[in-house]
Design a protein around this motif. Sequence first.
Motif, PDB file in Angstrom:
ATOM      1  N   VAL A 380     100.708  10.205  74.916  1.00 54.55           N
ATOM      2  CA  VAL A 380     100.993   8.814  74.548  1.00 54.55           C
ATOM      3  C   VAL A 380     100.679   7.865  75.700  1.00 54.55           C
ATOM      4  CG1 VAL A 380     102.718   9.362  72.800  1.00 54.55           C
ATOM      5  CG2 VAL A 380     103.420   9.114  75.193  1.00 54.55           C
ATOM      6  N   LEU A 559     107.638   4.752  77.986  1.00 54.66           N
ATOM      7  CA  LEU A 559     108.042   5.838  77.091  1.00 54.66           C
ATOM      8  C   LEU A 559     109.342   5.499  76.375  1.00 54.66           C
ATOM      9  CD1 LEU A 559     107.240   8.912  79.359  1.00 54.66           C
ATOM     10  CD2 LEU A 559     105.958   8.155  77.357  1.00 54.66           C
ATOM     11  N   THR A 563     109.475   5.126  72.382  1.00 56.80           N
ATOM     12  CA  THR A 563     110.363   6.042  71.670  1.00 56.80           C
ATOM     13  C   THR A 563     111.438   5.282  70.911  1.00 56.80           C
ATOM     14  OG1 THR A 563     109.990   7.730  73.371  1.00 56.80           O
ATOM     15  CG2 THR A 563     111.887   8.028  71.927  1.00 56.80           C
ATOM     16  N   ILE A 586     114.546  12.837  73.606  1.00 51.10           N
ATOM     17  CA  ILE A 586     113.132  12.877  73.197  1.00 51.10           C
ATOM     18  C   ILE A 586     112.232  12.659  74.401  1.00 51.10           C
ATOM     19  CG2 ILE A 586     111.376  11.751  71.776  1.00 51.10           C
ATOM     20  CD1 ILE A 586     113.615  11.118  69.757  1.00 51.10           C
ATOM     21  N   MET A 587     112.635  11.773  75.308  1.00 50.66           N
ATOM     22  CA  MET A 587     111.847  11.561  76.519  1.00 50.66           C
ATOM     23  C   MET A 587     111.771  12.834  77.362  1.00 50.66           C
ATOM     24  SD  MET A 587     112.943   7.709  77.684  1.00 50.66           S
ATOM     25  CE  MET A 587     112.042   7.828  79.228  1.00 50.66           C
ATOM     26  N   LEU A 590     109.158  14.932  75.802  1.00 51.88           N
ATOM     27  CA  LEU A 590     107.825  14.420  76.105  1.00 51.88           C
ATOM     28  C   LEU A 590     107.376  14.846  77.499  1.00 51.88           C
ATOM     29  CD1 LEU A 590     108.046  10.806  74.621  1.00 51.88           C
ATOM     30  CD2 LEU A 590     106.344  12.528  73.994  1.00 51.88           C
ATOM     31  N   TYR A 595     103.626  14.797  77.612  1.00 55.65           N
ATOM     32  CA  TYR A 595     103.604  13.514  76.908  1.00 55.65           C
ATOM     33  C   TYR A 595     102.757  13.563  75.642  1.00 55.65           C
ATOM     34  CZ  TYR A 595     105.351  12.167  81.484  1.00 55.65           C
ATOM     35  OH  TYR A 595     106.067  12.106  82.659  1.00 55.65           O
ATOM     36  N   SER A 597     101.455  13.362  72.001  1.00 57.43           N
ATOM     37  CA  SER A 597     101.888  12.384  71.008  1.00 57.43           C
ATOM     38  C   SER A 597     102.621  13.018  69.827  1.00 57.43           C
ATOM     39  CB  SER A 597     100.689  11.572  70.518  1.00 57.43           C
ATOM     40  OG  SER A 597      99.648  12.413  70.056  1.00 57.43           O
ATOM     41  N   THR A 599     104.539  15.491  69.968  1.00 59.68           N
ATOM     42  CA  THR A 599     105.894  15.805  70.423  1.00 59.68           C
ATOM     43  C   THR A 599     106.827  14.641  70.128  1.00 59.68           C
ATOM     44  OG1 THR A 599     105.071  17.237  72.185  1.00 59.68           O
ATOM     45  CG2 THR A 599     107.307  16.390  72.432  1.00 59.68           C
ATOM     46  N   LEU A 600     106.325  13.424  70.246  1.00 60.98           N
ATOM     47  CA  LEU A 600     107.131  12.247  69.943  1.00 60.98           C
ATOM     48  C   LEU A 600     107.541  12.242  68.471  1.00 60.98           C
ATOM     49  CD1 LEU A 600     108.340   9.466  70.588  1.00 60.98           C
ATOM     50  CD2 LEU A 600     106.066   8.483  70.214  1.00 60.98           C
TER      51      LEU A 600
END
Length: 635
Positions: A380, A559, A563, A586-587, A590, A595, A597, A599-600
């Motif tokens: 991301v 981020l 998010t 969530i961070m 990531l 990082y 995308s 995964t977000l």
Amino acid sequence: MKLIFLVIAFVSPAFCYSQDAALAFLNQYCASCHGAKTPAGGLNIAALEITRPDQMDRWTRLANRVRNSEMPPRGVPAPALADRTSFLNWIDETLHSQVCASGPSAGLSPIRRLNRAEYTATIRELLNIHIDVGHDLPADGAGGQGFDNAAEVLFLSPLLAEKYMDAAKKSLEYAVQDSRARARIGLASLKPGVSKASAARDILQGFLPRAFRRPVTEKELQLYLSLFRDAQKQGGTFDGSVVYMLRGVLMAPQFLFHVEAPNPGTEPRLLDDYALASRVSYFLWGSMPDEMLFDLASLGKLHDPVVLNEEIGRMLRSGKSRNFIESFVTQWLGTRVLGREFFPDPKVFPTYTADADLQGEIRFQPILFFHSMLANNDPVTDLVDSNWTIITKKLAELYGIDKSLLRKESQSQPFRIQLPPGSHRGGLLGMSAVLAVSSYPYRTSPVLRGKWVLDSILGTPPLPPPPNVPALEDHKAGAPLKTIRERLAQHRENPVCASCHNSIDPLGFALENYDALGQWRTEDAGKPIDNTGELPDGTKFEGPDQLRSVLLQRKDLFLRNLTSRMLGYAVGHGLTRTDSCTVDAIMDQLRANGYKSQTLIEGIVMSLPFRYQAGAQPVPAQAAPVHTKENTGTE
């Protein structure tokens, strides 16, 4: 949510503040009105304790009043921007730490209406018709994290209900004339030996569960079958009576609203599979679940992490994911207004005005970039800086990119290319759509662009400007031309203005090589462009490429902003402080996964606020004192 809204969080990541400093702030600026003897509005600062859970809302309201410059009131000495910012960040950080001490928790699930885009897409899928039935519905306002799918703004007024009634009628009238739609509804010719009532029941048994997005009861079937019977008694045709029945379905709250069975317990519980199917479908498709999601829900398999992750991948690969991407990206970046409410000046940019294809390619570039990032599972952070972009022949000409990089067979279609060195086009900051909406129609604005970076990229919007800020002076005939930077100097001469502009303007100055349409330039008003910037913490940079490096050094702010916004979009309401704990989790995912995308997306769908319902709040044995408007107005 974790409210890091302020510029200091960007310019001084390592700033530190103490409780003693906060108390000194309150005593200096608030004690005269809110002291122990006669506290105005019932707010006594001596009784404030930030560690008390029952005072969390009070501290939040206090911070909002200070943030919006409502307190201290006008005419009373006010704190400097740095002092006010430090105080507010201390409140936010302290409350966040308290809320998240026990980790993420389940979120709210307020009832909300299908917004205009969701309604249009759902009708299209439900009836298999390809018309914009939501065209005559009013546009929905933004709420929550800044999106038009937020429960806070999706109410249903009597006038809007009439609009939905008209849209339902129009949809069904079109459907009965279309063979594909008739097949989807089940509206075939009556078979010998089958009564009209039986045929209507068969149609409703297939239609109603799809419209309500869950299994239905016999009582619900009978309710809508009664509409068919009433129409028959009035002498209606079979088709006309079915349409009348289905109009009732399309006006039902169970269709028009996102409705989930309430959680009567006090503990969080998993959503049922059908509710989860709807949540993930309206998140990633902006429309109702398809047959695969319904089948998995009926089998009770959708909460299986393996199955759910497979569905996320399938849904992102589907063309229907464009609904989500376009809606999220254009609202997040503010580019939705381009070509609707915002138009570059036709006298300054005649080529843009005369070329509809170029207008579309500019508007869709950020959308296609985001889509490609997800499809390839790119990080991301590519949104801030990347070595690739999405291009067309006309965009390449606009950006001055070597045409030899274009594939001859695809020059009329957008496609992905590796950017050559020195292109200045990596990430979102090099795109015309972004650069245009953060400008005036006829010229650039370092202030608007700096504010856009702080808000859209970092989630740290500057405080509102003070009243009566003078506009920049227009160029006077016969006077030497001045660059935008020179004209902005008048704002920076005022210490009150300079406190904000010192944090905003340098970000915009770094982007001055892009004109108001995003074309590269080296001069303004006949003078070389000064694209250097220095932040209050001493960080120096020159031009957009170095600005991107500065932003990546603060990528945690980016981020968190991305998010938070996407989580708010996914759950359809504004985030609370408890949701900020989910953002933290969530961070962490990531960071652990480079990082990536996807995964977000997976982190949001698998999160507690997305898959769980919060329990009902227990009623206290003794009700708390009722606060009147008088004694709460200053908090």
